[in-house]
Write a protein that holds these residues in place. Sequence first.
Motif, mmCIF file in Angstrom:
data_model
loop_
_atom_site.group_PDB
_atom_site.id
_atom_site.type_symbol
_atom_site.label_atom_id
_atom_site.label_comp_id
_atom_site.label_asym_id
_atom_site.label_seq_id
_atom_site.Cartn_x
_atom_site.Cartn_y
_atom_site.Cartn_z
ATOM 1 N N PRO A 1 0.797 -1.240 0.000
ATOM 2 C CA PRO A 1 0.000 0.000 0.000
ATOM 3 C C PRO A 1 0.820 1.276 0.000
ATOM 4 C CG PRO A 1 -0.174 -1.162 2.112
ATOM 5 C CD PRO A 1 0.500 -2.086 1.158
ATOM 6 N N ALA A 2 2.085 1.211 0.432
ATOM 7 C CA ALA A 2 2.950 2.391 0.421
ATOM 8 C C ALA A 2 4.023 2.320 -0.652
ATOM 9 C CB ALA A 2 3.616 2.556 1.794
ATOM 10 N N ILE A 3 4.020 1.215 -1.422
ATOM 11 C CA ILE A 3 5.104 0.968 -2.387
ATOM 12 C C ILE A 3 4.598 0.932 -3.822
ATOM 13 C CG2 ILE A 3 6.882 -0.686 -3.105
ATOM 14 C CD1 ILE A 3 6.856 -1.703 -0.169
ATOM 15 N N ASP A 4 3.690 0.010 -4.099
ATOM 16 C CA ASP A 4 3.221 -0.246 -5.467
ATOM 17 C C ASP A 4 1.838 -0.868 -5.369
ATOM 18 O OD1 ASP A 4 2.737 -1.150 -8.061
ATOM 19 O OD2 ASP A 4 4.826 -1.694 -8.424
ATOM 20 N N VAL A 5 0.860 -0.204 -5.976
ATOM 21 C CA VAL A 5 -0.540 -0.612 -5.839
ATOM 22 C C VAL A 5 -1.105 -0.985 -7.205
ATOM 23 C CG1 VAL A 5 -2.820 0.070 -4.991
ATOM 24 C CG2 VAL A 5 -0.772 0.975 -3.887
ATOM 25 N N PRO A 6 -1.163 -2.281 -7.552
ATOM 26 C CA PRO A 6 -1.720 -2.698 -8.848
ATOM 27 C C PRO A 6 -3.236 -2.513 -8.926
ATOM 28 C CG PRO A 6 -0.267 -4.380 -7.913
ATOM 29 C CD PRO A 6 -0.556 -3.404 -6.836
ATOM 30 N N ALA A 7 -3.774 -2.852 -10.084
ATOM 31 C CA ALA A 7 -5.206 -2.721 -10.367
ATOM 32 C C ALA A 7 -5.525 -3.626 -11.553
ATOM 33 C CB ALA A 7 -5.539 -1.260 -10.686
ATOM 34 N N PRO A 8 -6.812 -3.777 -11.902
ATOM 35 C CA PRO A 8 -7.150 -4.581 -13.084
ATOM 36 C C PRO A 8 -6.723 -3.896 -14.377
ATOM 37 C CG PRO A 8 -9.071 -4.243 -11.655
ATOM 38 C CD PRO A 8 -8.017 -3.304 -11.200
ATOM 39 N N ASP A 9 -6.522 -4.691 -15.394
ATOM 40 C CA ASP A 9 -6.237 -4.186 -16.730
ATOM 41 C C ASP A 9 -6.778 -5.236 -17.703
ATOM 42 O OD1 ASP A 9 -4.203 -3.563 -19.215
ATOM 43 O OD2 ASP A 9 -4.461 -1.805 -17.944
ATOM 44 N N TYR A 10 -6.364 -5.158 -18.941
ATOM 45 C CA TYR A 10 -6.813 -6.100 -19.970
ATOM 46 C C TYR A 10 -6.560 -7.539 -19.508
ATOM 47 C CZ TYR A 10 -7.370 -7.975 -24.724
ATOM 48 O OH TYR A 10 -7.783 -8.673 -25.824
ATOM 49 N N GLY A 11 -7.616 -8.354 -19.467
ATOM 50 C CA GLY A 11 -7.481 -9.761 -19.101
ATOM 51 C C GLY A 11 -7.583 -10.051 -17.617
ATOM 52 N N GLY B 1 -9.573 -8.701 -13.659
ATOM 53 C CA GLY B 1 -10.711 -7.987 -13.107
ATOM 54 C C GLY B 1 -10.756 -8.109 -11.599
ATOM 55 N N ALA B 2 -11.929 -7.877 -11.032
ATOM 56 C CA ALA B 2 -12.096 -7.902 -9.576
ATOM 57 C C ALA B 2 -11.714 -9.258 -8.983
ATOM 58 C CB ALA B 2 -13.536 -7.545 -9.226
ATOM 59 N N ARG B 3 -12.001 -10.329 -9.695
ATOM 60 C CA ARG B 3 -11.672 -11.673 -9.207
ATOM 61 C C ARG B 3 -10.170 -11.816 -8.968
ATOM 62 N NH1 ARG B 3 -12.473 -16.492 -13.432
ATOM 63 N NH2 ARG B 3 -10.783 -15.290 -14.401
ATOM 64 N N GLU B 4 -9.384 -11.421 -9.946
ATOM 65 C CA GLU B 4 -7.928 -11.514 -9.813
ATOM 66 C C GLU B 4 -7.416 -10.591 -8.704
ATOM 67 O OE1 GLU B 4 -8.985 -13.315 -13.546
ATOM 68 O OE2 GLU B 4 -9.488 -11.348 -12.745
ATOM 69 N N VAL C 1 -3.855 -3.198 -3.363
ATOM 70 C CA VAL C 1 -4.375 -3.349 -4.715
ATOM 71 C C VAL C 1 -5.759 -2.708 -4.769
ATOM 72 C CG1 VAL C 1 -5.503 -5.590 -4.316
ATOM 73 C CG2 VAL C 1 -4.700 -5.024 -6.605
ATOM 74 N N THR C 2 -6.140 -2.178 -5.915
ATOM 75 C CA THR C 2 -7.478 -1.599 -6.079
ATOM 76 C C THR C 2 -8.238 -2.344 -7.178
ATOM 77 O OG1 THR C 2 -6.645 0.076 -7.623
ATOM 78 C CG2 THR C 2 -6.734 0.671 -5.285
ATOM 79 N N GLY C 3 -9.523 -2.019 -7.310
ATOM 80 C CA GLY C 3 -10.367 -2.754 -8.254
ATOM 81 C C GLY C 3 -10.873 -4.047 -7.649
ATOM 82 N N LYS C 4 -10.879 -4.124 -6.316
ATOM 83 C CA LYS C 4 -11.303 -5.328 -5.615
ATOM 84 C C LYS C 4 -12.831 -5.435 -5.590
ATOM 85 C CE LYS C 4 -9.286 -3.893 -1.839
ATOM 86 N NZ LYS C 4 -8.685 -2.631 -2.326
#
Length: 472
Positions: free
Chosen positions: A142-152, A154-157, A179-182
């Motif tokens: 959360p203070a370093i690198d926060v991924p999110a969904p992209d092509y391929g 989604g929320a499941r991943e 991570v966001t997009g949860k």
Amino acid sequence: MSKTSSYSLFDDVCGFVDEAAQYLDIHQGLLDQIKACNSIYKFHFPIRHEDGTYEVLTGYRIQHSHHKLPVKGGIRFSSFVDEEEVKGLAALMTYKCALVNVPFGGAKGGVSVEPKNYNERMLEKITRRYTSELIKKKFIGPAIDVPAPDYGTGAREMAWIVDTYEAFNPEVINAKGCVTGKPLSQHGIEGRTEATGQGVFFGIREALAVEEDMRELGLTTGYRGKTVIVQGLGNVGYYSAKYIAEAGAKVIGVAEWNGGIWDEKGIDIEALKEYQLKNKGFKGFPKGEFIENSIEMLTYPCDILIPAALENQITKDNAPKIQAKIIGEAANGPVTKEAEKILLEKGIMVIPDMYLNAGGVTVSYFEWLKNLSRVSFGKLERRYDQEKFRRLLGTIENATGEEFTEDEKTQLIQGASERDLVLSGLEETMVTAYHAINRVRKEKNIKSLRTAGFILALQRIAQSYTDLGIFP
């Protein structure tokens, strides 16, 4: 929707930066630092198939800029994923965040894999293993690198990612913010699913609202009566088309990788999406004409063209044939640098990806803030606001002798929900950013909104480095 192997999105992005830098007084050393990818992590990991065989996959996580932390960017599962693509997408995230004033550096990640070839159990295994590799090298947090969904993905991943991160870091109280997009059940946020498409809607709406600019294009202001073609009916394309159609425009074409639908009478987006989900494509859809070679639809006549699929879709080869008056880049990098020059010479307005698809990262920022504060937006004040508005209505009724209907009372006293606040924040971000870009474009007397956007982003990034004392 193929990608040319010799094409480099990263080189294209750097080219746009160099072009914008000509309008600014930036030290060459600082410019070199801004353009460079700070950290590149490429790794290989094995997965065991259910039949006992093994496969070695290649994963990436690239952090383009550390001028602000954490860095932010999606994770892509696609057979097209390679280092140059991820570098380019990570760089775009840096400039995108700076442009819309979201305090993140840019990053991107991906696995070179075709999701359609794997069942859910295997995709979970790939996602969790990918996450564990990022955790080992501290490329997520959360203070370093926060991924999110992209092509391929989604929320499941994203749910698998946060669960894996929490398992490795049980003592981290803000772990949900890794991570966001949860999903909402995993402390996601209302409005995130449709955020990018909603942002596309707001962005094009603001462009259409400037009467002077529309007059130059031979268009009236507003969505009503405009014809639209959308490439890609995934999450972004679907919500973009849905909201634009609801605003009074007519979607006359939708292109996908396995064929498109063309109907000058207008396409029912909900019906087409439902058909697509059932049949894995548009072939056989009862209304409109099925177009086998859907890439050709980019050159069909329309007012607004929205490429919402992959990058490198409009190139120097098909740009001369484009008939749209406005191109809204809902995807990342759908128009190449060479193609944009041709389009601008033809008098076509290109609303750049670095602005137009920033809805996703904007709402991701709100989700991250929610996870850090550990409280939902609106939860503390909604009931208080409702009671305040109820008393205000009572005062008005007593003063006027008139009574509101129950429906009117319900509409007037309701407090803002989390979704209301998220969409309000998204709209404010998109409105403010567009007019800032357009103002720079006119002040510098340039045609390109993209160049204006990069100028604005570069000014803000350079200021960050200057304030840190790294560069004069």
